[in-house]
Design an enzyme around this catalytic site. Structure first.
Site, PDB file in Angstrom:
ATOM      1  N   HIS A   6      45.590 -16.581  44.591  1.00  0.00           N
ATOM      2  CA  HIS A   6      44.995 -17.384  45.669  1.00  0.00           C
ATOM      3  C   HIS A   6      46.086 -18.151  46.416  1.00  0.00           C
ATOM      4  CE1 HIS A   6      40.553 -17.226  44.462  1.00  0.00           C
ATOM      5  NE2 HIS A   6      40.587 -17.012  45.759  1.00  0.00           N
TER       6      HIS A   6
ATOM      7  N   GLU B  99      45.539 -16.231  39.049  1.00  0.00           N
ATOM      8  CA  GLU B  99      44.266 -16.410  38.356  1.00  0.00           C
ATOM      9  C   GLU B  99      44.296 -15.813  36.948  1.00  0.00           C
ATOM     10  OE1 GLU B  99      41.940 -18.242  39.437  1.00  0.00           O
ATOM     11  OE2 GLU B  99      42.434 -18.449  41.571  1.00  0.00           O
TER      12      GLU B  99
ATOM     13  N   ARG C 291      28.475 -19.743  48.459  1.00  0.00           N
ATOM     14  CA  ARG C 291      28.143 -20.982  49.189  1.00  0.00           C
ATOM     15  C   ARG C 291      27.867 -20.665  50.658  1.00  0.00           C
ATOM     16  NH1 ARG C 291      31.715 -23.877  51.629  1.00  0.00           N
ATOM     17  NH2 ARG C 291      33.389 -22.695  50.682  1.00  0.00           N
TER      18      ARG C 291
ATOM     19  N   CYS D  30      36.415 -13.068  46.256  1.00  0.00           N
ATOM     20  CA  CYS D  30      37.695 -12.870  45.552  1.00  0.00           C
ATOM     21  C   CYS D  30      37.473 -12.587  44.078  1.00  0.00           C
ATOM     22  CB  CYS D  30      38.592 -14.106  45.727  1.00  0.00           C
ATOM     23  SG  CYS D  30      39.179 -14.307  47.406  1.00  0.00           S
TER      24      CYS D  30
HETATM   25  N1  PCA Z   1      38.981 -16.000  49.936  1.00  0.00           N
HETATM   26  C1  PCA Z   1      37.604 -15.945  49.488  1.00  0.00           C
HETATM   27  C2  PCA Z   1      37.123 -14.577  49.885  1.00  0.00           C
HETATM   28  C3  PCA Z   1      38.109 -14.059  50.858  1.00  0.00           C
HETATM   29  C4  PCA Z   1      39.273 -14.938  50.729  1.00  0.00           C
HETATM   30  O1  PCA Z   1      40.361 -14.787  51.290  1.00  0.00           O
HETATM   31  C5  PCA Z   1      37.434 -16.288  48.014  1.00  0.00           C
HETATM   32  O2  PCA Z   1      38.231 -17.080  47.482  1.00  0.00           O
HETATM   33  O3  PCA Z   1      36.518 -15.772  47.375  1.00  0.00           O
END
Ligand code: PCA
Length: 203
Positions: free
Chosen positions: A165, A78, A88, A141
């Site tokens: 991610h 990111e 959501r 996140c």
């Molecule tokens: N993904 C979520 C929150 C926890 C996770 O593993 C996100 O992308 O915000």
């Protein structure tokens, strides 16, 4: 050199979280680097609170915050954390903030302080499934990433930090049909290579 790696527990209707599966498969030491691994709750309030303590106690040189992003095709490094929470679905504490800042009187956004483009090019040159992402979303996140970058800035911590991610993993339960996924092995190799690269770049 100290490296802190975090992942999240399953959230929503899911029983697994790909970031937790990858964290479990990563070693405790890598090329002489000790890796501290922590699982954080998928909660807007509690996850940043725990991370704040970990950053003060461990004083890591590098932090990679791992989370699941179902539907993505690659491991996404990111670029930016934004000062916005908009959920959501409720988090694991039942909290679903709508259109409110992560922190008041704080910057609109923080960029990661890792050499992002160099890292992703390095991984892609090795045929690893890595890409830059320009949005970490507005759920837990992004909130965790924002808090981490804010703490690094306000406490002048000498620490590289990024949010990564992870897509769904092949064989993961409850993945909708025709949804992209990666093998755990290729995600683990990508994260291992990223740690080695970033460790070298921070020497
Ligand atoms: N993904 C979520 C929150 C926890 C996770 O593993 C996100 O992308 O915000």
């Amino acid at each position: 050199m100290n490296v802190l790696l975090t992942s999240f527990d399953p959230f929503g209707a899911e029983v697994q979280n790909s970031s937790l599966e990858i964290l479990r498969r990563l070693p405790d030491r890598l090329e002489g680097i000790s890796l501290v691994k922590e699982v954080l709750p998928t909660q807007f309030v509690e996850a940043p609170r725990r991370l704040q303590t970990l950053l003060r106690e461990i004083r890591p040189d590098l932090v990679l915050l791992l989370g699941q992003a179902g539907g993505r095709k690659q491991v996404h490094f990111e670029r930016v954390a934004i000062n916005c929470m908009s959920a959501r679905i409720p988090d694991n504490a039942g909290y679903a903030p709508q259109e409110i800042p992560v922190l008041t009187d704080a910057p609109a956004a923080y960029f990661t302080n890792i050499p992002l483009a160099d890292l992703v090019r390095h991984l892609q040159d090795r045929w690893m499934p890595a890409a830059v992402s320009n949005s970490a979303g507005t759920f837990v996140c992004n909130c965790l990433f924002y808090h981490a970058m804010h703490q690094i800035a306000t406490e002048s911590l000498p620490c590289l930090c990024d949010f990564v991610h992870i897509p769904y993993l092949a064989g993961q339960s409850h993945v909708p049909p025709n949804t992209p996924c990666l093998s755990a092995e290729s995600c683990v190799s990508t994260i291992r290579e990223a740690i080695s690269f970033l460790a070298r770049s921070s020497e």
